[in-house]
Write an enzyme that holds these catalytic residues in place. Structure first.
Site, PDB file in Angstrom:
ATOM      1  N   LYS A  32      37.849  91.191  39.301  1.00  0.00           N
ATOM      2  CA  LYS A  32      37.108  92.036  40.371  1.00  0.00           C
ATOM      3  C   LYS A  32      36.857  93.448  39.771  1.00  0.00           C
ATOM      4  O   LYS A  32      37.242  93.900  38.934  1.00  0.00           O
ATOM      5  CB  LYS A  32      38.128  92.098  41.639  1.00  0.00           C
ATOM      6  CG  LYS A  32      39.459  92.741  41.085  1.00  0.00           C
ATOM      7  CD  LYS A  32      39.552  94.438  41.225  1.00  0.00           C
ATOM      8  CE  LYS A  32      40.760  94.998  40.986  1.00  0.00           C
ATOM      9  NZ  LYS A  32      40.360  96.581  40.853  1.00  0.00           N
ATOM     10  N   PRO A  35      39.436  90.405  30.558  1.00  0.00           N
ATOM     11  CA  PRO A  35      40.232  91.483  29.608  1.00  0.00           C
ATOM     12  C   PRO A  35      41.484  91.522  30.253  1.00  0.00           C
ATOM     13  O   PRO A  35      41.417  91.723  31.442  1.00  0.00           O
ATOM     14  CB  PRO A  35      39.175  93.011  29.444  1.00  0.00           C
ATOM     15  CG  PRO A  35      37.855  92.124  29.838  1.00  0.00           C
ATOM     16  CD  PRO A  35      38.011  90.909  30.802  1.00  0.00           C
ATOM     17  N   VAL A  36      42.643  91.688  29.492  1.00  0.00           N
ATOM     18  CA  VAL A  36      43.908  91.750  29.833  1.00  0.00           C
ATOM     19  C   VAL A  36      44.227  93.366  30.009  1.00  0.00           C
ATOM     20  O   VAL A  36      43.645  94.223  28.929  1.00  0.00           O
ATOM     21  CB  VAL A  36      44.867  91.259  28.760  1.00  0.00           C
ATOM     22  CG1 VAL A  36      46.453  91.492  29.268  1.00  0.00           C
ATOM     23  CG2 VAL A  36      44.487  89.691  28.626  1.00  0.00           C
ATOM     24  N   ALA A  37      44.849  93.865  31.054  1.00  0.00           N
ATOM     25  CA  ALA A  37      45.260  95.106  31.265  1.00  0.00           C
ATOM     26  C   ALA A  37      44.093  96.196  31.252  1.00  0.00           C
ATOM     27  O   ALA A  37      44.140  96.945  30.667  1.00  0.00           O
ATOM     28  CB  ALA A  37      46.214  95.605  30.115  1.00  0.00           C
ATOM     29  N   ALA A  94      41.674  93.050  37.247  1.00  0.00           N
ATOM     30  CA  ALA A  94      42.660  92.032  37.976  1.00  0.00           C
ATOM     31  C   ALA A  94      42.772  90.572  37.619  1.00  0.00           C
ATOM     32  O   ALA A  94      42.721  89.742  38.285  1.00  0.00           O
ATOM     33  CB  ALA A  94      42.364  92.109  39.570  1.00  0.00           C
ATOM     34  N   GLY A  95      42.897  90.403  36.292  1.00  0.00           N
ATOM     35  CA  GLY A  95      42.888  89.120  35.391  1.00  0.00           C
ATOM     36  C   GLY A  95      44.055  88.323  36.101  1.00  0.00           C
ATOM     37  O   GLY A  95      44.159  87.260  36.325  1.00  0.00           O
ATOM     38  N   GLY A  96      45.254  89.042  36.101  1.00  0.00           N
ATOM     39  CA  GLY A  96      46.664  88.693  36.432  1.00  0.00           C
ATOM     40  C   GLY A  96      46.535  88.035  37.899  1.00  0.00           C
ATOM     41  O   GLY A  96      46.976  86.668  38.301  1.00  0.00           O
ATOM     42  N   ASP A 134      45.679  92.416  44.787  1.00  0.00           N
ATOM     43  CA  ASP A 134      44.424  91.974  44.564  1.00  0.00           C
ATOM     44  C   ASP A 134      44.545  90.462  44.729  1.00  0.00           C
ATOM     45  O   ASP A 134      43.208  89.928  44.547  1.00  0.00           O
ATOM     46  CB  ASP A 134      43.854  92.261  42.890  1.00  0.00           C
ATOM     47  CG  ASP A 134      43.676  93.859  43.012  1.00  0.00           C
ATOM     48  OD1 ASP A 134      43.183  94.714  43.927  1.00  0.00           O
ATOM     49  OD2 ASP A 134      43.823  94.429  41.867  1.00  0.00           O
TER      50      ASP A 134
END
Length: 300
Positions: free
Chosen positions: A10, A98-100, A104-106, A140
């Site tokens: 997002k 991409p992480v962190a 909002a990948g998690g 999110d």
């Protein structure tokens, strides 16, 4: 039997932040857009909870937990508790987000897990209940279920789709050093103070989306967390300058950062901007369309 669900990153086209509430959260007025960077979550039957990870090139996994503290396990347990069942699953996450990075990948993984386990276990959970569970997992997560373009309220968990007639293209430029979301919000409080007004979604942004006008959208983008994030990470200002030099219509921080998004006219322009950024030695550069669908089952 396994079920694979894809969920998108997002980007906040607008992120308005209000004064901190008694519960520690900030009220938000935001416009989300799902963009074409994806995580795939594959769920299968298992006697106990298991999480395995893989990733596309230049996606770091060191910060992603594989135990019960991963949000996908919390999502699965929340779904099982909602239905009063005692079940577990193996969850395989393939990350293209991409992480962190403020994308909002998690949350995308949590939404994908809810959909995957609902199908795997034949639970037929209503959309209303899935959104309610998602909202308890994180601000999110409901949007990751809905996708496309939507207004977010509350602390971001209340989502309502909006008219979007654009075919937008973005270039995302990642950064190997993460940026703590709580630290950015603390910096926001210190910079702005308690006197900040309640946030509003600007009408001109909604008009730009309805018209599908990239020039109008470029003028309407805004992120209240950008200034405090840049105060913590002044090195990111160079990415902004390089994006402008590369010809992006607008450059904006994604969420609390550190990923920077660059609005482009079309796919060809996005390839040009991405190439220019890569020529400047940025190695985490992705071109992505928007809006795209929310969490959905895929078949390989």
């Amino acid at each position: 039997m396994t079920i694979t669900v894809r969920a998108a990153a997002k980007f906040n086209l607008h992120l308005g932040v209000g004064p901190v509430r008694e519960d520690g959260f900030h009220p938000l007025a935001t416009v989300y857009q799902a963009i074409g960077l994806y995580d795939d979550v594959t769920a299968g039957e298992a006697d106990g909870w298991q999480v395995t990870l893989s990733a596309e090139d230049h996606i770091a996994l060191a910060e992603v937990p594989t135990g019960d503290d991963n949000i996908v396990v919390r999502a699965g347990k929340a779904l099982a508790a909602h239905h009063g069942i005692d079940r577990a699953a193996s969850i395989e996450i393939h990350k293209g987000i991409p992480v962190a990075g403020g994308l909002a990948g998690g949350s995308a993984d949590a939404a994908a897990t809810l959909v995957a386990l609902d199908r795997l276990w034949s639970l037929e959970t209503s959309d209303e209940d899935l959104l309610a569970i998602a909202g308890r997992l994180g601000s999110d997560v409901p949007f990751a279920l809905v996708g496309a373009t939507a207004v977010g309220g509350g602390r971001g968990e209340i989502v309502e789709p909006v008219a979007d007639n654009g075919a937008w293209w973005w270039v995302a430029v990642g950064n190997e050093q993460g940026l703590s979301t709580p630290a950015v919000y603390r910096a926001f409080d210190e910079l702005v103070g308690a006197g900040v007004a309640e946030p509003q979604v600007p009408e001109r942004l909604l008009m730009a989306l309805e018209k599908g006008d990239a020039g109008l959208l470029a003028e309407a983008l805004a992120n209240d967390l950008q200034a405090p994030a840049l105060a913590l990470r002044p090195d990111l200002a160079q990415t902004f300058a390089d994006g402008e030099e590369a010809g992006a219509l607008a450059v904006q921080l994604s969420g609390s950062g550190p990923t920077v998004l660059m609005l482009c006219r079309d796919a060809a322009h996005a390839r040009e901007v991405a190439g220019a950024m890569q020529a400047k030695a940025y190695d985490r550069v992705w071109a992505a369309p928007g809006p795209v669908a929310g969490a959905h089952v895929v078949t390989y």
